[in-house]
Design an enzyme around this catalytic site. Structure first.
Site, PDB file in Angstrom:
ATOM      1  N   ASP A 108       0.864  -1.186   0.000  1.00 32.76           N
ATOM      2  CA  ASP A 108       0.000   0.000   0.000  1.00 32.76           C
ATOM      3  C   ASP A 108       0.895   1.229   0.000  1.00 32.76           C
ATOM      4  O   ASP A 108       1.937   1.261   0.659  1.00 32.76           O
ATOM      5  CB  ASP A 108      -0.968  -0.014   1.181  1.00 32.76           C
ATOM      6  CG  ASP A 108      -0.281   0.010   2.538  1.00 32.76           C
ATOM      7  OD1 ASP A 108       0.025   1.118   3.034  1.00 32.76           O
ATOM      8  OD2 ASP A 108      -0.044  -1.077   3.112  1.00 32.76           O
ATOM      9  N   ASP A 196      -9.460   3.367   5.641  1.00 34.58           N
ATOM     10  CA  ASP A 196      -8.331   3.372   6.574  1.00 34.58           C
ATOM     11  C   ASP A 196      -8.755   4.187   7.785  1.00 34.58           C
ATOM     12  O   ASP A 196      -8.845   5.419   7.726  1.00 34.58           O
ATOM     13  CB  ASP A 196      -7.118   3.990   5.880  1.00 34.58           C
ATOM     14  CG  ASP A 196      -5.935   4.207   6.829  1.00 34.58           C
ATOM     15  OD1 ASP A 196      -5.998   3.776   7.988  1.00 34.58           O
ATOM     16  OD2 ASP A 196      -4.944   4.828   6.386  1.00 34.58           O
ATOM     17  N   GLU A 198      -7.764   4.781  11.713  1.00 32.54           N
ATOM     18  CA  GLU A 198      -6.713   4.532  12.695  1.00 32.54           C
ATOM     19  C   GLU A 198      -6.578   5.733  13.614  1.00 32.54           C
ATOM     20  O   GLU A 198      -7.429   6.632  13.621  1.00 32.54           O
ATOM     21  CB  GLU A 198      -5.399   4.219  11.977  1.00 32.54           C
ATOM     22  CG  GLU A 198      -4.951   5.309  10.997  1.00 32.54           C
ATOM     23  CD  GLU A 198      -3.668   4.929  10.253  1.00 32.54           C
ATOM     24  OE1 GLU A 198      -2.578   5.224  10.794  1.00 32.54           O
ATOM     25  OE2 GLU A 198      -3.760   4.352   9.153  1.00 32.54           O
TER      26      GLU A 198
END
Length: 310
Positions: A108, A196, A198
């Site tokens: 990624d 994503d 986080e």
């Protein structure tokens, strides 16, 4: 007699007109109700079945904070500051995916890597994900190279969105992601978009949201993406963040493929609640190829299925 008959006819005519008006009104109301009720939408879930996507797009508290470095935010960029990523040589060897188990190599990447020469990278990996967007304000300047490059080199590619949940709703960020490269197509070479989510790179690790509000934010993003793209997005996170900020919710385990980040435990370590296995595992933040090092949990035919059916 003639006068009475004329009056009777007028009364009947008036009654017929009234009934016609009533029927028209009822018909219009029914049509309006049908138009107001959206058609059910379906998307392919983790187990491969088509499931109806909820119309729920919960709103969550929005309190934007100063965004100073979106070009430096990428998958796992916040992990080292919150979790131990140090490991001995023996531990690192254990973390490296076993060759005896089908684990396809991938990477990624984000604008941090810049433009890449895909002809030299493609022989060593099977898939690549590139950051497309962040919040509703940032697009990756190198996205064309990082998204079209692997596709043209024969790799299976995907895009991901870096979530900032306190800046705007989940649905708004899903729409922004889709509009700027995050959409999915059943072409066998494009993977469903990834969320994503986080630690907050700008402040409190859970973005000032309660656990229930965070679950609602993720639900808003997931439902919007699934309804628009007909495939549920992949969810990337760490088990520690997921436990801390969602209360270790299992609400998405039956729908969304899991992408777990863990650099110190073999097999991806302990997974978030509800997921019995990971679909992707980010096992290192650097390696022989650009960006983070990942694996897909399965054979190439399964990766193609995810890119074909969602």
């Amino acid at each position: 007699m003639q006068t009475a008959r004329l009056a009777s006819r007028r009364t009947l005519a008036a009654a017929s007109a009234a009934l016609a008006t009533l029927a028209l009104t009822v018909g219009q109301a029914g049509a309006a109700h049908a138009a107001a009720a959206p058609a059910a939408t379906y998307a392919r879930a983790l187990n491969g079945s088509m499931v109806q996507v909820s119309a729920d797009r919960p709103n969550t508290p929005v309190h934007p904070e100063a965004i100073t470095h979106p070009q430096l935010d990428y998958m796992g960029s916040t992990v080292a500051a919150h979790e131990s990523t140090a490991a001995s040589a023996a531990a690192k060897a254990a973390v490296t995916p076993a060759a005896s188990v089908p684990q396809l190599p991938g990477i990624d990447i984000s604008s941090y890597q810049g433009n890449l020469t895909w002809s030299s990278i493609a022989p060593h990996i099977d898939f690549s994900y590139a950051k497309a967007t962040e919040g509703t304000y940032y697009t990756n300047a190198d996205f064309t190279n990082q998204y079209n490059g692997p596709y043209n080199a024969g790799l299976i590619r995907g895009a991901y969105h870096f979530a900032i949940p306190n800046n705007s709703t989940g649905a708004a960020q899903a729409d922004y992601f889709i509009a700027h490269g995050g959409g999915w197509s059943a072409d066998g070479k494009t993977l469903p978009g990834a969320l994503d989510i986080e630690y907050n790179p700008y402040g409190a690790e859970c973005y000032g949201l309660s656990q229930s509000s965070m679950v609602s934010w993720v639900r808003s993003f997931v439902n919007e993406y699934a309804a628009k793209e007909k495939a549920y997005p992949v969810i990337y996170s760490t088990t520690d963040w997921w436990t801390t900020c969602t209360g270790n919710s299992s609400a998405f385990a039956s729908e969304d493929p899991l992408w777990v980040a863990n650099y110190t435990a073999s097999g991806g370590g302990t997974l978030p609640n509800g997921w019995g296995y990971y679909t992707f595992w980010q096992y290192a933040d650097s390696g022989s190829e650009p960006g983070d090092q990942d694996v897909f949990n399965g054979a190439y035919a399964q990766l193609q299925t995810l890119a074909t059916k969602g």
